[in-house]
Design a protein around this motif. Sequence first.
Motif, PDB file in Angstrom:
ATOM      1  N   ALA A   1       0.831  -1.215   0.000  1.00 55.69           N
ATOM      2  CA  ALA A   1       0.000   0.000   0.000  1.00 55.69           C
ATOM      3  C   ALA A   1       0.858   1.255   0.000  1.00 55.69           C
ATOM      4  O   ALA A   1       0.566   2.227  -0.715  1.00 55.69           O
ATOM      5  N   TYR A   2       1.920   1.254   0.778  1.00 51.52           N
ATOM      6  CA  TYR A   2       2.809   2.415   0.799  1.00 51.52           C
ATOM      7  C   TYR A   2       3.576   2.566  -0.515  1.00 51.52           C
ATOM      8  O   TYR A   2       3.903   3.686  -0.930  1.00 51.52           O
TER       9      TYR A   2
ATOM     10  N   TRP B   1      13.418   3.611  -2.190  1.00 50.10           N
ATOM     11  CA  TRP B   1      13.230   2.623  -1.120  1.00 50.10           C
ATOM     12  C   TRP B   1      13.826   3.082   0.211  1.00 50.10           C
ATOM     13  O   TRP B   1      13.627   2.443   1.223  1.00 50.10           O
ATOM     14  N   LYS B   2      14.557   4.180   0.193  1.00 51.80           N
ATOM     15  CA  LYS B   2      15.191   4.663   1.421  1.00 51.80           C
ATOM     16  C   LYS B   2      14.531   5.928   1.965  1.00 51.80           C
ATOM     17  O   LYS B   2      14.947   6.459   2.993  1.00 51.80           O
TER      18      LYS B   2
ATOM     19  N   PHE C   1       8.886   7.757   4.827  1.00 50.07           N
ATOM     20  CA  PHE C   1       7.581   8.418   4.687  1.00 50.07           C
ATOM     21  C   PHE C   1       6.433   7.562   5.217  1.00 50.07           C
ATOM     22  O   PHE C   1       5.311   8.042   5.338  1.00 50.07           O
ATOM     23  N   ALA C   2       6.710   6.291   5.526  1.00 55.51           N
ATOM     24  CA  ALA C   2       5.658   5.350   5.914  1.00 55.51           C
ATOM     25  C   ALA C   2       5.581   5.246   7.439  1.00 55.51           C
ATOM     26  O   ALA C   2       6.504   4.728   8.073  1.00 55.51           O
ATOM     27  N   VAL C   3       4.500   5.729   8.018  1.00 55.08           N
ATOM     28  CA  VAL C   3       4.326   5.659   9.471  1.00 55.08           C
ATOM     29  C   VAL C   3       3.796   4.269   9.832  1.00 55.08           C
ATOM     30  O   VAL C   3       2.704   3.877   9.409  1.00 55.08           O
TER      31      VAL C   3
ATOM     32  N   SER D   1      11.109   3.693   5.964  1.00 53.80           N
ATOM     33  CA  SER D   1      11.251   3.586   4.518  1.00 53.80           C
ATOM     34  C   SER D   1      10.724   2.222   4.071  1.00 53.80           C
ATOM     35  O   SER D   1      10.505   1.321   4.891  1.00 53.80           O
ATOM     36  N   LEU D   2      10.548   2.060   2.765  1.00 53.64           N
ATOM     37  CA  LEU D   2      10.152   0.751   2.244  1.00 53.64           C
ATOM     38  C   LEU D   2      11.214  -0.298   2.553  1.00 53.64           C
ATOM     39  O   LEU D   2      10.901  -1.455   2.845  1.00 53.64           O
TER      40      LEU D   2
END
Length: 281
Positions: free
Chosen positions: A102-103, A129-130, A133-135, A142-143
């Motif tokens: 989803a992210y 990927w670094k 932004f994803a809480v 990061s991813l």
Amino acid sequence: MGALLLVMPVVAHAEASLHQPFSAMLAKYVVPINPVTSADGDAASQGISSKGTSTQVNYAGFKSSQTELAAYLKSLSTVSQDTFDRWDKNTQLAFLINAYNAYTIDLILTRYPDLTSIRDIGGFFSSPWKQEFAVLLGKKRSLDDIEHGLIREKGVYKEPRIHFAVNCASIGCPALREEAYVGAKLDEQLEQQTVRFLSDNSRNYYDGNTLHISKIFSWYKEDFEMKWRDSSSLNGFLAHYGSALSFNDGKSLDNDDIKAIMSGNSEIEFLDYNWALNDQE
């Protein structure tokens, strides 16, 4: 034990409710492609989607549903580490895979339609990927953090099939599944995704005595060399799914071909990876 049995259905229901909005979006905006070409239908008999071995993503559709996607990501971000730790391993892993996928879609939408690859996001010193932004689970990640620090965390899940579930928004990736993952049926879902990807002879195929396979198996070789079911090597893992593999003309492998893979008598070559966006044509 009785209390545990009462809790499990409650957790399963809560999990299904948590991921239902994402599942609805995936069902709406993920499009199956590449019908199964295996001559004897073995791949289909192992649970592969009858619709196709891969998928394309209608990012324009996801763009129109950004409010719903943002709400889903917000709901994921509210799950605490304590709550996560109380879940069983399959429920945890399903949560993490859904979060990654989803992210990733969310990241693509920050630039869509003005990109041709996820690698267009960021710069020379800023990999997509670094970017943090994803809480998730109380911190911004990061991813790479989600995939390598959580999903692939050493000694926790020990599950090589996750590589056919996480999706990097590229044509070379295994299919983005048309539904969200849930703990109660995660094993079945991962099995279907694995067979589905290996049945895709545009990404994996046998030719002569050489097995041409996705670069995924090279990048993450250590994950396929862990002890898993009857396998502890890349060749063993591939032989385990030998009936899903085929020649480039769609003809299935026979027992001798599978034995050659298992024994290491087949050559292995890793195919170039296609980083083009897996957008719907």
